[in-house]
Design a protein around this motif. Sequence first.
Motif, mmCIF file in Angstrom:
data_model
loop_
_atom_site.group_PDB
_atom_site.id
_atom_site.type_symbol
_atom_site.label_atom_id
_atom_site.label_comp_id
_atom_site.label_asym_id
_atom_site.label_seq_id
_atom_site.Cartn_x
_atom_site.Cartn_y
_atom_site.Cartn_z
ATOM 1 N N LEU A 1 0.819 -1.210 0.000
ATOM 2 C CA LEU A 1 0.000 0.000 0.000
ATOM 3 C C LEU A 1 0.853 1.259 0.000
ATOM 4 C CD1 LEU A 1 -2.853 1.114 0.038
ATOM 5 C CD2 LEU A 1 -2.804 0.996 2.542
ATOM 6 N N GLN A 2 1.846 1.309 0.872
ATOM 7 C CA GLN A 2 2.713 2.483 0.929
ATOM 8 C C GLN A 2 3.428 2.705 -0.391
ATOM 9 O OE1 GLN A 2 5.741 3.597 4.287
ATOM 10 N NE2 GLN A 2 6.846 2.337 2.815
ATOM 11 N N THR A 3 3.947 1.617 -0.977
ATOM 12 C CA THR A 3 4.643 1.725 -2.259
ATOM 13 C C THR A 3 3.710 2.226 -3.352
ATOM 14 O OG1 THR A 3 6.125 -0.077 -1.617
ATOM 15 C CG2 THR A 3 5.981 0.436 -3.964
ATOM 16 N N ALA A 4 2.470 1.718 -3.374
ATOM 17 C CA ALA A 4 1.516 2.150 -4.395
ATOM 18 C C ALA A 4 1.187 3.631 -4.250
ATOM 19 C CB ALA A 4 0.242 1.314 -4.298
ATOM 20 N N ILE A 5 1.026 4.106 -3.013
ATOM 21 C CA ILE A 5 0.706 5.521 -2.796
ATOM 22 C C ILE A 5 1.843 6.417 -3.267
ATOM 23 C CG2 ILE A 5 0.289 7.259 -1.016
ATOM 24 C CD1 ILE A 5 -1.228 5.120 0.553
ATOM 25 N N ILE A 6 3.072 6.068 -2.928
ATOM 26 C CA ILE A 6 4.219 6.880 -3.349
ATOM 27 C C ILE A 6 4.367 6.869 -4.865
ATOM 28 C CG2 ILE A 6 6.732 7.088 -3.223
ATOM 29 C CD1 ILE A 6 6.616 6.070 -0.391
ATOM 30 N N ASN A 7 4.139 5.717 -5.489
ATOM 31 C CA ASN A 7 4.240 5.646 -6.962
ATOM 32 C C ASN A 7 3.173 6.507 -7.636
ATOM 33 O OD1 ASN A 7 6.441 3.935 -6.892
ATOM 34 N ND2 ASN A 7 5.209 2.073 -7.032
ATOM 35 N N ILE A 8 1.961 6.509 -7.084
ATOM 36 C CA ILE A 8 0.903 7.342 -7.657
ATOM 37 C C ILE A 8 1.251 8.831 -7.531
ATOM 38 C CG2 ILE A 8 -1.500 8.060 -7.371
ATOM 39 C CD1 ILE A 8 -2.143 5.163 -6.605
ATOM 40 N N LEU A 9 1.770 9.217 -6.363
ATOM 41 C CA LEU A 9 2.176 10.613 -6.175
ATOM 42 C C LEU A 9 3.299 10.996 -7.140
ATOM 43 C CD1 LEU A 9 2.159 10.852 -2.268
ATOM 44 C CD2 LEU A 9 0.425 11.697 -3.860
ATOM 45 N N ALA A 10 4.209 10.050 -7.384
ATOM 46 C CA ALA A 10 5.317 10.339 -8.302
ATOM 47 C C ALA A 10 4.830 10.461 -9.740
ATOM 48 C CB ALA A 10 6.384 9.245 -8.186
ATOM 49 N N MET A 11 3.915 9.586 -10.140
ATOM 50 C CA MET A 11 3.424 9.646 -11.514
ATOM 51 C C MET A 11 2.586 10.896 -11.774
ATOM 52 S SD MET A 11 2.551 5.728 -12.601
ATOM 53 C CE MET A 11 1.602 5.371 -11.128
ATOM 54 N N GLN A 12 1.949 11.414 -10.725
ATOM 55 C CA GLN A 12 1.196 12.662 -10.852
ATOM 56 C C GLN A 12 2.098 13.883 -10.680
ATOM 57 O OE1 GLN A 12 -2.008 12.785 -11.789
ATOM 58 N NE2 GLN A 12 -1.962 10.538 -11.914
ATOM 59 N N ARG A 13 3.413 13.616 -10.525
ATOM 60 C CA ARG A 13 4.424 14.670 -10.357
ATOM 61 C C ARG A 13 4.182 15.518 -9.112
ATOM 62 N NH1 ARG A 13 7.612 14.615 -14.751
ATOM 63 N NH2 ARG A 13 6.729 13.775 -16.706
ATOM 64 N N ILE A 14 3.465 14.966 -8.133
ATOM 65 C CA ILE A 14 3.357 15.635 -6.838
ATOM 66 C C ILE A 14 4.702 15.564 -6.123
ATOM 67 C CG2 ILE A 14 2.176 15.579 -4.602
ATOM 68 C CD1 ILE A 14 -0.276 14.516 -6.040
ATOM 69 N N ILE A 15 5.402 14.436 -6.312
ATOM 70 C CA ILE A 15 6.796 14.338 -5.883
ATOM 71 C C ILE A 15 7.643 14.912 -7.010
ATOM 72 C CG2 ILE A 15 8.666 12.766 -5.268
ATOM 73 C CD1 ILE A 15 6.619 10.872 -4.126
ATOM 74 N N PRO A 16 8.305 16.039 -6.797
ATOM 75 C CA PRO A 16 9.038 16.682 -7.902
ATOM 76 C C PRO A 16 10.292 15.911 -8.264
ATOM 77 C CG PRO A 16 9.440 17.858 -5.864
ATOM 78 C CD PRO A 16 8.408 16.809 -5.543
#
Length: 338
Positions: A249-264
């Motif tokens: 779950l944690q990995t999926a959440i971080i990957n989604i944030l990265a793909m949405q470029r919320i993680i710069p």
Amino acid sequence: MEGEGNATLPPPCGASEPPFAWELLGSLDLAGRFLFAILTLMTLIADLVFIEEAIYIYRKIPSSKRSILIWINAAAPVIATTSCIGMWIPRSTMFTDFTAAVFFAIVIHKFLMMMIKECGGQKLFLRRFENGRFKISTGPCCCCCLCLPGVRITRQTLFWLKLGTFQFTFFRPVFMFLSIVLWTNGNYSLSNLSPEGAAIWISCFVAILTIIALWPVGIMFQQVRVLLNCKKIIPKFALYQFVLILNHLQTAIINILAMQRIIPCAPPLSSSARGAYITHQVLIMEMFLITLLSRVVYRRRYDELEPPECACEEDGDSKQTPKIIFNGAVSEDRLPGF
């Protein structure tokens, strides 16, 4: 002007491929190198703790339980090791994540088998709960369906529970192999989640299989948690749940944030590569702590954890011949004179 506008965007931010290891290491400052060293040291310590625990299990635990307990204890160190490799070599992320996922798929099945083994094995489990019913209104499938009737505990229902976890250990490597084959042909990319890509469909199938595999474990835990309280089954199940949530779950959440470029992005890492980079670093620290906690919880001498409620008292009582008192005389299993 157009050339100047394009030059303001770091080239790695638009790159689809993670950087090579030498590019990443060359971009690290002193704090980054120190963090790499600390996380690598944590991984090595976790592996050494697991090796020591495996030796203890091999020497002290009965042979029927050794392999199961070693597999379960290896979950956190294996995930920490694959995360460390993915941290050092960003382009290996897909393979390290697949390896950790396949290993944990096996651990899910092993955890179900461990609960059955702790009850004395399949035969003693069925004998102990022969008049009981499985509560199937539990997560992750039917936790909201409280009106569902219980299912009688039989050899067949126990087989279906085992099959529910075993299917994941079989199909997860199959989907991993299919993903690698499609990746070599350019049809599979974790950054491409459009309906035309293969990644979204494979991820959906894997998610369904994961839920199906987790359901039997939840059903079995609800059935045996009181009986196996003397075996510390609740802390063991909690550690298993922590590994599951953090690794999936944690990995999926971080990957989604990265793909949405919320993680710069942070050159030489693109947004998606930086998301995986952060995931690996966080997982190393979390799995290090879980490895230490697992050593405390699983380091038990099972000979000393056989109180009356966990022993085969019911079997001993059932073997005593019922007695009936009639006019001061004692008759076994029948009235006098018959």
